[in-house]
Design a protein around this motif. Structure first.
Motif, PDB file in Angstrom:
ATOM      1  N   GLN A  55     -35.959  -9.472   6.634  1.00 42.23           N
ATOM      2  CA  GLN A  55     -35.234 -10.370   7.534  1.00 42.23           C
ATOM      3  C   GLN A  55     -35.637 -11.821   7.304  1.00 42.23           C
ATOM      4  OE1 GLN A  55     -32.616  -9.480   9.273  1.00 42.23           O
ATOM      5  NE2 GLN A  55     -32.968  -7.440   8.429  1.00 42.23           N
ATOM      6  N   LEU A  58     -33.955 -12.926   4.027  1.00 44.36           N
ATOM      7  CA  LEU A  58     -32.518 -13.163   4.241  1.00 44.36           C
ATOM      8  C   LEU A  58     -32.299 -14.466   5.018  1.00 44.36           C
ATOM      9  CD1 LEU A  58     -31.275  -9.554   5.057  1.00 44.36           C
ATOM     10  CD2 LEU A  58     -30.471 -10.996   3.172  1.00 44.36           C
ATOM     11  N   ASN A  62     -30.348 -17.684   3.503  1.00 40.93           N
ATOM     12  CA  ASN A  62     -29.180 -18.230   4.200  1.00 40.93           C
ATOM     13  C   ASN A  62     -29.405 -19.677   4.628  1.00 40.93           C
ATOM     14  OD1 ASN A  62     -27.339 -16.087   3.994  1.00 40.93           O
ATOM     15  ND2 ASN A  62     -28.408 -14.984   5.621  1.00 40.93           N
ATOM     16  N   GLN A  87     -23.155 -16.633   2.447  1.00 43.45           N
ATOM     17  CA  GLN A  87     -24.045 -15.960   3.380  1.00 43.45           C
ATOM     18  C   GLN A  87     -24.510 -14.652   2.745  1.00 43.45           C
ATOM     19  OE1 GLN A  87     -22.450 -15.198   7.257  1.00 43.45           O
ATOM     20  NE2 GLN A  87     -24.407 -14.481   8.033  1.00 43.45           N
ATOM     21  N   SER A  89     -26.426 -10.879   3.024  1.00 44.99           N
ATOM     22  CA  SER A  89     -26.730  -9.777   3.936  1.00 44.99           C
ATOM     23  C   SER A  89     -27.059  -8.550   3.100  1.00 44.99           C
ATOM     24  CB  SER A  89     -25.548  -9.483   4.873  1.00 44.99           C
ATOM     25  OG  SER A  89     -24.417  -9.061   4.140  1.00 44.99           O
ATOM     26  N   PRO A  91     -26.209  -4.896   4.077  1.00 46.24           N
ATOM     27  CA  PRO A  91     -25.698  -3.911   5.033  1.00 46.24           C
ATOM     28  C   PRO A  91     -26.120  -2.472   4.726  1.00 46.24           C
ATOM     29  CG  PRO A  91     -23.955  -4.646   3.590  1.00 46.24           C
ATOM     30  CD  PRO A  91     -25.157  -5.463   3.262  1.00 46.24           C
TER      31      PRO A  91
END
Length: 173
Positions: A55, A58, A62, A87, A89, A91
């Motif tokens: 996290q 990321l 970003n 952006q 991510s 997932p």
């Protein structure tokens, strides 16, 4: 014959010794790399108030993409100038998704997604910042094609490439 055999044994022993030294050096280098990675991740987790490496990586990626976005204002004299925003991510396990938004001067918006499967991919991210032009390009580690573009800033591109490299390593776990 005896000299030839002695020479072969010496060559073999020298190779074994060099191999052992190289292995020791590699292990020492891995220790340094691990310490550097741990410090880098610790700083990012503190900066982004996260307890999770992924996290924090990321969020940092970003944040860098937001800071170094290639906007139309950085592209003087180009009739086809667009705002490029990205952006990151993840997932699903084992993939990195890069969302790209292209906003033209007339206000029209195009959105696309690139999915980068991370397993079997070299996690070292490269970039190019050509002398001519207003952008740096972060290269796709699979084939060297452009993955995303940011404003021409060597330090920003280097930091983004570093963050993406650590992120890919983390996603490969």
């Amino acid at each position: 014959m005896h000299k030839s055999l002695t020479r072969q044994i010496k060559t073999l022993l020298a190779g074994i010794c060099l191999s052992a030294l190289g292995s020791t050096a590699l292990q020492a280098g891995e220790g340094l790399e691990s310490a550097e990675a741990a410090q880098y991740l610790s700083e990012l987790k503190r900066l982004y108030l996260s307890s999770d490496d992924r996290q924090a990586l990321l969020a940092h990626g970003n944040s860098l993409l937001h800071s170094y976005a290639l906007l139309a204002g950085y592209q003087p004299g180009r009739a086809d100038a667009v705002d490029l925003r990205y952006q990151l991510s993840s997932p699903q396990a084992g993939e990195l998704r890069v969302r790209e938004e292209r906003r033209a001067r007339d206000g029209s918006l195009q959105v696309s997604n690139k999915v980068l499967p991370v397993f079997g991919v070299d996690p070292f991210i490269r970039y190019e910042c050509p002398q001519q032009g207003q952008q740096c390009v972060i290269l796709d580690p699979r084939d060297g094609s452009p993955l995303l573009s940011i404003v021409r800033d060597h330090q920003g591109a280097a930091e983004l490439a570093k963050a993406l490299s650590y992120l890919l390593r983390n996603l490969q776990k």
